[in-house]
Enzyme design. Structure first.
Site, mmCIF file in Angstrom:
data_model
loop_
_atom_site.group_PDB
_atom_site.id
_atom_site.type_symbol
_atom_site.label_atom_id
_atom_site.label_comp_id
_atom_site.label_asym_id
_atom_site.label_seq_id
_atom_site.Cartn_x
_atom_site.Cartn_y
_atom_site.Cartn_z
ATOM 1 N N ASP A 27 -9.322 -12.228 -0.265
ATOM 2 C CA ASP A 27 -9.145 -11.465 -1.623
ATOM 3 C C ASP A 27 -9.460 -12.708 -2.539
ATOM 4 O O ASP A 27 -8.865 -13.810 -2.322
ATOM 5 C CB ASP A 27 -7.436 -10.865 -1.670
ATOM 6 C CG ASP A 27 -7.627 -9.942 -2.855
ATOM 7 O OD1 ASP A 27 -7.493 -8.737 -2.507
ATOM 8 O OD2 ASP A 27 -7.687 -10.543 -4.022
ATOM 9 N N ASN A 85 -4.069 0.970 -0.836
ATOM 10 C CA ASN A 85 -3.648 1.613 -2.096
ATOM 11 C C ASN A 85 -4.554 2.807 -1.984
ATOM 12 O O ASN A 85 -6.128 2.558 -2.226
ATOM 13 C CB ASN A 85 -3.677 0.646 -2.955
ATOM 14 C CG ASN A 85 -2.814 -0.399 -3.143
ATOM 15 O OD1 ASN A 85 -1.729 -0.145 -2.826
ATOM 16 N ND2 ASN A 85 -3.269 -1.759 -3.482
ATOM 17 N N GLY A 91 -2.545 2.954 -6.801
ATOM 18 C CA GLY A 91 -2.581 1.517 -7.583
ATOM 19 C C GLY A 91 -3.740 1.005 -7.248
ATOM 20 O O GLY A 91 -4.243 -0.260 -7.365
ATOM 21 N N GLN A 92 -4.921 1.976 -6.822
ATOM 22 C CA GLN A 92 -6.189 1.548 -6.277
ATOM 23 C C GLN A 92 -6.891 1.079 -7.437
ATOM 24 O O GLN A 92 -6.863 2.009 -8.587
ATOM 25 C CB GLN A 92 -6.918 2.524 -5.594
ATOM 26 C CG GLN A 92 -8.131 2.054 -4.929
ATOM 27 C CD GLN A 92 -8.860 3.163 -4.134
ATOM 28 O OE1 GLN A 92 -8.266 4.222 -4.107
ATOM 29 N NE2 GLN A 92 -9.938 2.649 -3.453
ATOM 30 N N HIS A 98 -10.390 0.120 1.180
ATOM 31 C CA HIS A 98 -10.110 -1.208 1.739
ATOM 32 C C HIS A 98 -8.647 -1.335 2.086
ATOM 33 O O HIS A 98 -7.826 -0.798 1.480
ATOM 34 C CB HIS A 98 -10.329 -2.394 0.676
ATOM 35 C CG HIS A 98 -9.856 -2.165 -0.821
ATOM 36 N ND1 HIS A 98 -10.417 -1.275 -1.510
ATOM 37 C CD2 HIS A 98 -8.483 -2.716 -1.176
ATOM 38 C CE1 HIS A 98 -9.619 -1.319 -2.640
ATOM 39 N NE2 HIS A 98 -8.366 -2.163 -2.484
ATOM 40 N N LEU A 99 -8.428 -2.265 3.264
ATOM 41 C CA LEU A 99 -7.238 -2.435 3.683
ATOM 42 C C LEU A 99 -6.867 -3.975 3.562
ATOM 43 O O LEU A 99 -7.552 -4.675 3.690
ATOM 44 C CB LEU A 99 -7.300 -2.513 5.316
ATOM 45 C CG LEU A 99 -5.828 -2.741 6.109
ATOM 46 C CD1 LEU A 99 -5.056 -1.566 5.725
ATOM 47 C CD2 LEU A 99 -6.322 -2.739 7.872
ATOM 48 N N HIS A 100 -5.574 -4.129 2.899
ATOM 49 C CA HIS A 100 -5.199 -5.285 2.637
ATOM 50 C C HIS A 100 -4.373 -5.914 3.757
ATOM 51 O O HIS A 100 -3.413 -5.003 4.266
ATOM 52 C CB HIS A 100 -4.128 -5.310 1.283
ATOM 53 C CG HIS A 100 -4.636 -4.977 -0.204
ATOM 54 N ND1 HIS A 100 -5.026 -5.547 -0.892
ATOM 55 C CD2 HIS A 100 -5.007 -3.667 -0.579
ATOM 56 C CE1 HIS A 100 -5.341 -5.242 -1.997
ATOM 57 N NE2 HIS A 100 -5.318 -3.930 -1.748
HETATM 58 P P1 5GP Z 1 -6.690 -2.516 -4.794
HETATM 59 O O1 5GP Z 1 -5.916 -2.976 -6.138
HETATM 60 O O2 5GP Z 1 -8.075 -1.597 -5.288
HETATM 61 O O3 5GP Z 1 -5.913 -1.959 -3.673
HETATM 62 O O4 5GP Z 1 -7.274 -3.894 -4.416
HETATM 63 C C1 5GP Z 1 -8.360 -4.448 -5.053
HETATM 64 C C2 5GP Z 1 -8.447 -5.757 -4.196
HETATM 65 O O5 5GP Z 1 -9.899 -6.494 -4.724
HETATM 66 C C3 5GP Z 1 -7.372 -6.809 -5.498
HETATM 67 O O6 5GP Z 1 -6.517 -7.472 -4.529
HETATM 68 C C4 5GP Z 1 -8.532 -7.811 -6.077
HETATM 69 O O7 5GP Z 1 -7.991 -9.108 -6.080
HETATM 70 C C5 5GP Z 1 -9.822 -7.814 -5.006
HETATM 71 N N1 5GP Z 1 -11.024 -8.187 -5.633
HETATM 72 C C6 5GP Z 1 -11.263 -7.716 -6.734
HETATM 73 N N2 5GP Z 1 -12.730 -7.913 -6.858
HETATM 74 C C7 5GP Z 1 -13.120 -8.996 -6.076
HETATM 75 C C8 5GP Z 1 -14.000 -9.477 -5.655
HETATM 76 O O8 5GP Z 1 -15.212 -9.518 -6.506
HETATM 77 N N3 5GP Z 1 -13.940 -10.466 -4.545
HETATM 78 C C9 5GP Z 1 -12.951 -10.539 -3.589
HETATM 79 N N4 5GP Z 1 -13.033 -11.297 -2.832
HETATM 80 N N5 5GP Z 1 -11.730 -9.484 -4.038
HETATM 81 C C10 5GP Z 1 -11.888 -8.837 -5.009
#
Ligand code: 5GP
Ligand code: ZN
Length: 112
Positions: A27, A85, A91-92, A98-100
């Protein structure tokens, strides 16, 4: 879509692992000492679109790669957290499923 472009290599990312239809990368804004995202290489907006047999197979592959990455990065013994998310109240912010995978510190409950 930014994650589609990471999957193809058009946008650089720190890739940590790949499987047939999924890729794992660091991330950009880590929320834990280890913070990896696992995505399907094909575009699906969110888990809500991962329906039917194909959706189940894709979710299984994403989770399985998350498990493998967590082990390879040394998180298995102490533990780690999976987060997916989904949608506005979930909170997406990036609308490619995607899976964190978060680890390397104590996680708390309930999540924010
Ligand atoms: P969400 O909030 O949708 O669950 O998570 C999106 C995640 O993508 C966030 O943790 C953010 O830091 C990450 N992210 C957004 N843009 C990029 C990118 O261009 N590269 C990488 N490696 N992570 C990203
Ligand atoms: Zn995409």
């Amino acid at each position: 879509c930014i994650f589609c472009r990471i999957a193809t290599g058009e946008i650089p990312a720190q890739i940590v692992a790949r499987s047939d239809h999924a890729v794992a990368f660091r991330d950009l804004s880590p929320q834990a000492p280890t913070h990896v995202l696992v995505i399907p290489t094909s575009h699906l907006a969110s888990a809500a679109e991962a329906t039917g047999e194909a959706g189940a197979a894709l979710l299984g592959e994403v989770m399985a790669l998350g498990v493998r990455v967590a082990a390879e990065l040394g998180l298995a013994e102490a533990g780690y957290r999976f987060v997916m998310n989904t949608g506005r109240e979930g909170g997406q912010t990036v609308h490619h499923l995607h899976l964190h995978v978060l680890g390397g510190r104590q996680m708390r409950w309930p999540p924010g």
